[in-house]
Design an enzyme around this catalytic site. Sequence first.
Site, short mmCIF file in Angstrom:
data_model
loop_
_atom_site.label_atom_id
_atom_site.label_comp_id
_atom_site.label_asym_id
_atom_site.label_seq_id
_atom_site.Cartn_x
_atom_site.Cartn_y
_atom_site.Cartn_z
CG HIS A 68 -0.49 0.06 2.64
ND1 HIS A 68 0.46 -0.98 3.00
CD2 HIS A 68 -0.52 1.05 3.52
CE1 HIS A 68 0.89 -0.43 4.32
NE2 HIS A 68 0.29 0.45 4.55
CG HIS A 70 0.08 4.29 4.74
ND1 HIS A 70 -0.53 3.52 5.63
CD2 HIS A 70 -0.87 5.23 4.39
CE1 HIS A 70 -1.75 3.98 5.74
NE2 HIS A 70 -2.05 4.95 4.96
CG ASP A 72 4.87 3.25 7.35
OD1 ASP A 72 4.09 3.52 6.63
OD2 ASP A 72 4.80 2.16 8.37
CG HIS A 73 4.19 0.10 4.17
ND1 HIS A 73 3.97 -1.01 4.54
CD2 HIS A 73 3.77 0.87 5.44
CE1 HIS A 73 3.50 -1.20 5.90
NE2 HIS A 73 3.20 -0.24 6.39
CG HIS A 126 -3.84 0.14 6.70
ND1 HIS A 126 -3.85 0.55 8.02
CD2 HIS A 126 -2.47 0.48 6.24
CE1 HIS A 126 -2.62 1.20 8.06
NE2 HIS A 126 -2.06 1.03 7.22
CG ASP A 145 0.57 -1.36 7.67
OD1 ASP A 145 1.60 -2.40 7.88
OD2 ASP A 145 0.84 -0.16 7.89
CG HIS A 183 4.01 -1.91 11.50
ND1 HIS A 183 4.74 -0.79 11.72
CD2 HIS A 183 3.16 -1.77 10.48
CE1 HIS A 183 4.37 0.11 10.95
NE2 HIS A 183 3.41 -0.50 9.98
ZN LIG Z 1 -0.14 1.53 6.54
#
Ligand SMILES: [Zn+2]
Length: 254
Positions: A68, A70, A72-73, A126, A145, A183
């Site tokens: 996805h 985001h 942090d990905h 998410h 996530d 995570h």
């Molecule tokens: Zn995420």
Amino acid sequence: MGLDVEYGELVMPGLEIVAIPAFADNYLWLMHDQASGETAVVDPGDPAPVLAEANRRGWRITKILNTHWHPDHTGGNLAIKEATGAQIWGPAGENGRVPGLDHPLAEGDRIRVGDHEAEVWEVPGHTIGHIAYIFREDDIAFVGDTLFAMGCGRLFEGSPEQMFTSLNRLAALPEETRLYCAHEYTLGNARFAAHAFPSNQAIANRLQHVELRRSGGHSTVPTTVALERDTNPFLMAANSDEFAQLRLAKDQFR
Ligand SMILES: [Zn+2]
């Protein structure tokens, strides 16, 4: 608190999966097929530790797989592409928010890492375009996530109905399937699970196990479908209304 995990895992002959801890609690995953020499990185939020680990192992990253959009990905997408020439695969349904996306993926698409083939599943909740990579023959799934050990992602974009469907779809995979989530949230998730289901012995036992692992600085990921069916509180919801109530309770849990 940073993560200190055991590096490197031979999942089966010829296939290695390596957890790279990043930020406070992310896992970025390297997947290396020994026969072809292909290496994929799943959800590289931070380029530096990914490139360092690949170099240390003498692996050349050929594919970047995103679940996805985001940051942090996906924050490492462009730098890793620049450094290695890797191409970028990711969700088609994230409205152009995946940096450098070369190959948009939708439900039913397939992608290979060496001889290992993944099916793409759309698992919204998410985010609206979130996908998972299901390596059926290897009993491996990268779930981003969507599903966490004893938990699930927050509903930033999707509805409870969508997330409820996505989670139960993942939980219907064969029970030995290893779920690589993004995570290390397991301790907080386990505490919430024990709070929500105080008389569930499987949850109590797993909480104890997770406390031990984490106090020793060890990872609790990947998890398995069997473990999640037994102890994930969000899979105990009978319907999307119950799921929505649990998700709200978790958002407010301290
Ligand atoms: Zn995420």
